[in-house]
Write a protein that holds these residues in place. Sequence first.
Motif, short mmCIF file in Angstrom:
data_model
loop_
_atom_site.label_atom_id
_atom_site.label_comp_id
_atom_site.label_asym_id
_atom_site.label_seq_id
_atom_site.Cartn_x
_atom_site.Cartn_y
_atom_site.Cartn_z
N THR A 115 68.86 21.44 33.29
CA THR A 115 68.65 22.67 34.07
C THR A 115 68.28 23.82 33.13
O THR A 115 68.47 23.74 31.92
N THR A 116 67.75 24.88 33.70
CA THR A 116 67.41 26.06 32.92
C THR A 116 68.11 27.27 33.52
O THR A 116 68.14 27.42 34.75
N GLY B 32 68.38 31.38 33.64
CA GLY B 32 67.66 32.62 33.32
C GLY B 32 68.65 33.74 33.07
O GLY B 32 69.55 33.97 33.88
N GLY C 103 72.73 24.61 24.62
CA GLY C 103 71.51 25.06 25.25
C GLY C 103 70.52 25.51 24.18
O GLY C 103 70.90 25.68 23.01
N ARG C 104 69.26 25.65 24.56
CA ARG C 104 68.25 26.07 23.59
C ARG C 104 67.40 27.17 24.23
O ARG C 104 67.10 27.09 25.43
N ALA D 151 64.47 28.75 25.50
CA ALA D 151 63.14 28.23 25.83
C ALA D 151 62.14 29.37 26.05
O ALA D 151 60.93 29.15 26.04
N ARG D 152 62.67 30.58 26.28
CA ARG D 152 61.79 31.74 26.45
C ARG D 152 62.63 32.97 26.13
O ARG D 152 63.80 33.04 26.49
N ASP E 113 65.30 32.48 28.90
CA ASP E 113 65.58 31.22 29.59
C ASP E 113 66.28 30.30 28.60
O ASP E 113 65.84 30.15 27.46
N ILE E 114 67.36 29.68 29.08
CA ILE E 114 68.09 28.74 28.23
C ILE E 114 67.98 27.37 28.88
O ILE E 114 68.40 27.18 30.02
N ALA E 115 67.44 26.42 28.12
CA ALA E 115 67.38 25.03 28.62
C ALA E 115 68.69 24.35 28.23
O ALA E 115 69.09 24.35 27.07
N ILE E 116 69.38 23.79 29.24
CA ILE E 116 70.67 23.15 28.98
C ILE E 116 70.43 21.71 28.57
O ILE E 116 69.76 20.96 29.29
N GLU E 117 70.97 21.32 27.41
CA GLU E 117 70.65 20.00 26.86
C GLU E 117 71.78 18.98 27.01
O GLU E 117 71.67 18.09 27.83
#
Length: 253
Positions: free
Chosen positions: A11-12, A14, A47-48, A50-51, A58-62
């Motif tokens: 998931t991402t 914001g 998380g990383r 992403a924007r 935006d944080i992409a959950i890994e």
Amino acid sequence: LFVDETLAAGTTIGLADDRAHYLRNVLRLQMGAALRLFNGRHGEWRGRIARLSKGAADIAIEVALREQTAGCDLWLAFAPIKRARIDTLVEKATELGISALRPVMTQYTAVERINGERLRAIAIAAAEQSERLSVPEVHGAVTLEKLLADWPGNRHLLLCAEAGSAKPIAEALMSHSSKDLDARAPWAVMIGPEGGFAPGELDGLAKLPFVSAVGLGPRILRADTAALAALACWQAILGDGRSRPPRCASPQL
Ligand code: SAH
């Protein structure tokens, strides 16, 4: 970083305004940087970024890093004190693992209003800093009568009593640590305002079946000092102060 959103792989999330500003300008993170997130429900996740722009991220959950664990069920009931002191009290009590803040208006309480939103922001920052996986609940202020009228009967109340026939705190807590069931029961620590408890309040509290009145030694401590001393004793004798510190303060992401 504490977030309200659901945390799940793929998931991402914001983030806007303050939170994006915090990542960019306070933590000085850049695109692609990894961070750890928690929401008090789903454990800790990597998380990383992403924007990242001025007002949004935006944080992409890994991947999941730690499972959610039930923290201590320990309330801090306290009479509101002045701003700088209440701020430190909330920060330190959060570090010491409390699960809820219960502001209580007693007869000699001099501070009439508390800013729940500010206290919650302080609690969030302290939870992030201390690597807790939950943020203590911040309740609205109620009178002592109301707090006691609604008191859950199974919750022990450790009353810090500056007067009267209170037992030394360690002695009182050690007698509970030998009873297995009690050690897992929910607890609360209560401290009075700078003016102390009114004699009638102390007498009334001390008679209640769930109350243990305790003393913190021969010196009169300020309310904030008394709260933190009592919480540290509780953690050391009945709480998670008995387990080991984390092996590595900042696990590799
Ligand atoms: N003005 C009061 C002291 C109030 S101290 C007086 O002079 O007597 C604020 C609160 O801190 C108290 O209500 C109590 O809850 C806690 N406290 C301070 N010193 C303490 C001690 N030695 N033992 C137990 N509680 C203490």
